[in-house]
Write an enzyme that holds these catalytic residues in place. Structure first.
Site, PDB file in Angstrom:
ATOM      1  N   ASP A 205       5.233   1.760  -0.027  1.00 43.27           N
ATOM      2  CA  ASP A 205       3.942   1.345   0.526  1.00 43.27           C
ATOM      3  C   ASP A 205       3.932   1.405   2.053  1.00 43.27           C
ATOM      4  OD1 ASP A 205       1.281   0.516  -0.004  1.00 43.27           O
ATOM      5  OD2 ASP A 205       1.772  -1.527   0.568  1.00 43.27           O
ATOM      6  N   SER A 229      -4.702  -1.112   1.285  1.00 39.86           N
ATOM      7  CA  SER A 229      -4.380  -0.357   0.074  1.00 39.86           C
ATOM      8  C   SER A 229      -5.354  -0.759  -1.028  1.00 39.86           C
ATOM      9  CB  SER A 229      -2.950  -0.650  -0.374  1.00 39.86           C
ATOM     10  OG  SER A 229      -2.024  -0.309   0.630  1.00 39.86           O
ATOM     11  N   GLN A 279      -1.754   7.167  -3.392  1.00 40.70           N
ATOM     12  CA  GLN A 279      -2.444   5.942  -2.982  1.00 40.70           C
ATOM     13  C   GLN A 279      -3.789   6.297  -2.352  1.00 40.70           C
ATOM     14  OE1 GLN A 279      -1.651   3.062   0.623  1.00 40.70           O
ATOM     15  NE2 GLN A 279      -0.409   2.339  -1.108  1.00 40.70           N
TER      16      GLN A 279
END
Length: 288
Positions: A205, A229, A279
């Site tokens: 991430d 996110s 993502q």
């Protein structure tokens, strides 16, 4: 957190029941809970309900609300299916009466099959030739925006070395690509595959949304763009070790409607592809 042991202590959850677990949070410099922490903790919870030695091969998740750093996070695991080859778990994360995150994870029994992969990009600078985030702060801290300096000052259990240093004061658009070497701080011996996957998920991430801003770098930066996110998916292909530097190779095929999409591949230093990531994130210009 300064070493991998600190990270492992964060990711291993307190067991409340066979399907309920509690976790705490540590900041990475943001006022809200780091998404990678929630991802890894949720996978820890799901993995602890797997009793047939199956291995995580994919997960898909949505971030619903920002997490509060001061509150514990409760992870509830639903046993969706235990089939002949695959086991599926659904994890819901709560803070008080708020659902902040959901994840589905699939685990697969060990099987033999076809094997191929794309190659790692050749000609990249090696970690020994590059500056780490810590060294960038030491050498260029006086010229960096205050928000970036604050972020880089945070102690982390992972060292990052970008292959190209982007000058935030150089207002020009850049290609939507990024390559970052990373390595854990401390001993990583004797980690089982499930634990390695959780740590890798935590790291995945980091950095990935940066590539969505690069094509707009002449006007967009972290200080004038609201980012978060929205979802995160990951596929795990092969076993690996953390004993050397690894490469996170990222690109952003598209940004539109205040959302940016990015995807990445994670390689060992010798070129073995171990995971892929996708993502979509909020990249909303702040209008003053």
């Amino acid at each position: 957190m300064t070493t991998v042991n600190d990270l492992l202590n964060l990711l291993v959850l307190e067991k409340i029941s066979d399907t309920e677990f509690n976790g705490i949070s540590k900041t990475i410099g943001s006022p809200i809970v780091f998404g990678g922490q929630v991802l890894a903790q949720a996978i820890n919870a799901a993995s602890r309900t797997i009793t047939n030695n199956r291995v995580l091969h994919s997960m898909h998740s949505y971030f619903l609300e920002a997490g509060n750093l001061e509150l514990p996070i409760t992870y509830n695991v639903s046993v969706v299916r235990d089939g002949g080859s695959f086991s599926v778990r659904r994890v819901t994360a709560h803070q008080k009466n708020r659902t902040i995150f959901i994840l589905s994870a699939s685990f697969h029994k060990e099987e033999e099959g076809y094997d191929h992969q794309i190659p790692m990009e050749s000609g990249l600078k090696q970690p020994e030739e590059l500056l780490s985030w810590t060294e960038i702060l030491q050498q260029y801290g006086d010229f960096l925006p205050s928000s970036m300096k604050t972020f880089l000052k945070i102690e982390r259990p992972v060292e990052f070395k970008p292959t190209e240093i982007v000058n935030p004061l150089d207002k020009k658009d850049l290609p939507p690509f990024s390559n970052v070497w990373f390595k854990l701080k401390g001993s990583t011996k004797d980690l089982d595959l499930a634990t390695k996957q959780q740590v890798l998920t935590y790291i995945s991430d980091y950095n990935i949304l940066s590539s969505t801003l690069y094509p707009h770098a002449s006007k967009a930066h972290w200080g004038n763009t609201q980012t978060a996110s929205l979802d995160h998916s990951m596929w795990y292909f092969r076993d690996f070790d953390f004993d050397d530097w690894m490469l996170y190779s990222m690109e952003s095929p598209s940004a539109t409607s205040a959302r940016g999409f990015a995807r990445g591949n994670i390689f060992t230093r010798d070129g073995k592809l171990i995971a892929s990531v996708a993502q979509e994130g909020l990249v909303r210009p702040i209008v003053k």
